[in-house]
Design an enzyme around this catalytic site. Sequence first.
Site, PDB file in Angstrom:
ATOM      1  N   CYS B  18       0.848  -1.201   0.000  1.00 19.02           N
ATOM      2  CA  CYS B  18       0.000   0.000   0.000  1.00 19.02           C
ATOM      3  C   CYS B  18       0.877   1.242   0.000  1.00 19.02           C
ATOM      4  O   CYS B  18       1.971   1.249   0.544  1.00 19.02           O
ATOM      5  CB  CYS B  18      -0.899  -0.002   1.229  1.00 19.02           C
ATOM      6  SG  CYS B  18      -1.995  -1.436   1.237  1.00 19.02           S
ATOM      7  N   ASP B  19       0.358   2.299  -0.606  1.00 18.60           N
ATOM      8  CA  ASP B  19       1.163   3.506  -0.698  1.00 18.60           C
ATOM      9  C   ASP B  19       0.579   4.633   0.129  1.00 18.60           C
ATOM     10  O   ASP B  19      -0.264   4.421   1.016  1.00 18.60           O
ATOM     11  CB  ASP B  19       1.391   3.895  -2.162  1.00 18.60           C
ATOM     12  CG  ASP B  19       0.096   4.250  -2.883  1.00 18.60           C
ATOM     13  OD1 ASP B  19      -0.933   4.495  -2.221  1.00 18.60           O
ATOM     14  OD2 ASP B  19       0.117   4.295  -4.125  1.00 18.60           O
ATOM     15  N   LEU B  20       1.048   5.813  -0.135  1.00 15.17           N
ATOM     16  CA  LEU B  20       0.695   6.993   0.648  1.00 15.17           C
ATOM     17  C   LEU B  20      -0.803   7.249   0.720  1.00 15.17           C
ATOM     18  O   LEU B  20      -1.289   7.855   1.665  1.00 15.17           O
ATOM     19  CB  LEU B  20       1.352   8.227   0.009  1.00 15.17           C
ATOM     20  CG  LEU B  20       2.875   8.260   0.090  1.00 15.17           C
ATOM     21  CD1 LEU B  20       3.418   9.152  -1.002  1.00 15.17           C
ATOM     22  CD2 LEU B  20       3.295   8.760   1.454  1.00 15.17           C
ATOM     23  N   GLY B  22      -3.002   5.073   1.110  1.00 14.02           N
ATOM     24  CA  GLY B  22      -3.655   4.080   1.958  1.00 14.02           C
ATOM     25  C   GLY B  22      -4.290   2.933   1.205  1.00 14.02           C
ATOM     26  O   GLY B  22      -5.043   2.138   1.765  1.00 14.02           O
TER      27      GLY B  22
END
Lengths: 137, 137, 137, 137
Positions: B18-20, B22
């Site tokens: 998962c990235d920034l 969410g």
Amino acid sequence: MKSKYVFEINMKVRDYECDLQGIVNNANYQHYIEHTRSEFLRSEGISFVKLHEQGIDTVVARLSMVYKSPLRPDDTFQSCLAVRKEGIRYVFMQDIFRLPDHKHVLHADVTIVCLINGRLSDCELLNEIFGKYFQNE
Amino acid sequence: MKSKYVFEINMKVRDYECDLQGIVNNANYQHYIEHTRSEFLRSEGISFVKLHEQGIDTVVARLSMVYKSPLRPDDTFQSCLAVRKEGIRYVFMQDIFRLPDHKHVLHADVTIVCLINGRLSDCELLNEIFGKYFQNE
Amino acid sequence: MKSKYVFEINMKVRDYECDLQGIVNNANYQHYIEHTRSEFLRSEGISFVKLHEQGIDTVVARLSMVYKSPLRPDDTFQSCLAVRKEGIRYVFMQDIFRLPDHKHVLHADVTIVCLINGRLSDCELLNEIFGKYFQNE
Amino acid sequence: MKSKYVFEINMKVRDYECDLQGIVNNANYQHYIEHTRSEFLRSEGISFVKLHEQGIDTVVARLSMVYKSPLRPDDTFQSCLAVRKEGIRYVFMQDIFRLPDHKHVLHADVTIVCLINGRLSDCELLNEIFGKYFQNE
């Protein structure tokens, strides 16, 4: 449509991006072109991260990639980008060329939409930023 | 065409995917569907790795993905696959559904071609393995 | 100290995690053991993501890994974990064993600290959750 | 020992390397320092890939990392390297500093060994290449 690129960056393959076949793993091209869009946005003084913090999430709705020729360890390449608007969608036309021979590595069309506070919306901020670059027929 | 899946596996999102924002980073879906094709091939007693060792490289020529709904940390999902033949190309139709509600996460069409000793070829081995699953109109 | 694991999960190597040498790329083991800690926390009803949303960030302060034997495509493995407390730090002792022969793949010691609203702190919530598992001499 | 770096490269954080906490995911630092070693080797006219093709596999036997301060989206950083020999092992002392303020991000010690045709060996080629840089007490 003959696209005229509005942004370009040079990058270099990192060994760990290559897989068992000795070439860059397919998913990493998606990283390359995502990074290119990020840097394009930064060159305009904004970032996906800052947009996210303001409640504006840009999400990929659709992606198509045509793999022309693989990148290998030690290759450097140029990642180029143009953009057009279709309704409320931003379509990035992206190409990667190997350096120094400019062999065509990949073409991608990436459709981005904006969620403002979770709702699909037309984004005035992005229209303003990207507007001068739109290449619509 | 209504595709009937010939292979399915269940997977679970890992936090680091998962990235920034969410949500699972776009490129990771490509990993999920690549892993699904690998496991499909393994369920037939062969693998991309073994094919590579025999001089048969399967490469992605074209990929299109439609992102319907994002996966989030802790989500489990089902990754499904069907396959058809178009000339010498294998087209995998892949869908990801979130579990347990089967919400549609992603549809992908992935076109694979074979390089036998570096030359674009029709691959008898893969035709034999996949043949019973081909869903052509 | 002979560690007694308090949590275990089974995982499988994905082809894309392997690099040019035909073995799992070193950095991916760090993903495996991070995922193991995440799942351990989830088995206790909480998650790093939820902690983050509550202003509690768990960060890796120190990591050491001893690589014993590589994992290869198609390998399945068991990822095991024990935990002890050292001052305000949580030290996870993690081992990976290949299945089914239990060959030792990796040992790692991972030191985690908590930032509560950005400040290095002792975390009562984690003490409560992990407390029953602490293996201190 | 005060290490004097023998190689340095500048890199930039890519958004996709950041995770839910808004900082670079721990495993990516391992990618950064691996890429730094690769580029160091390339600056000497050889590469891990070419070594692999000659039957020389360099593998990480041991790794320790101390995380001092996280990198965030848009950060640029300098990745520095020194090397010493311990028996048949090469120990790379690596540091990452954020730019432009040179804040210390990470220190790593990475122990590499050589497998020549699968057997743990002292590698004359690497001794020759690295020899002039060895910093032994």
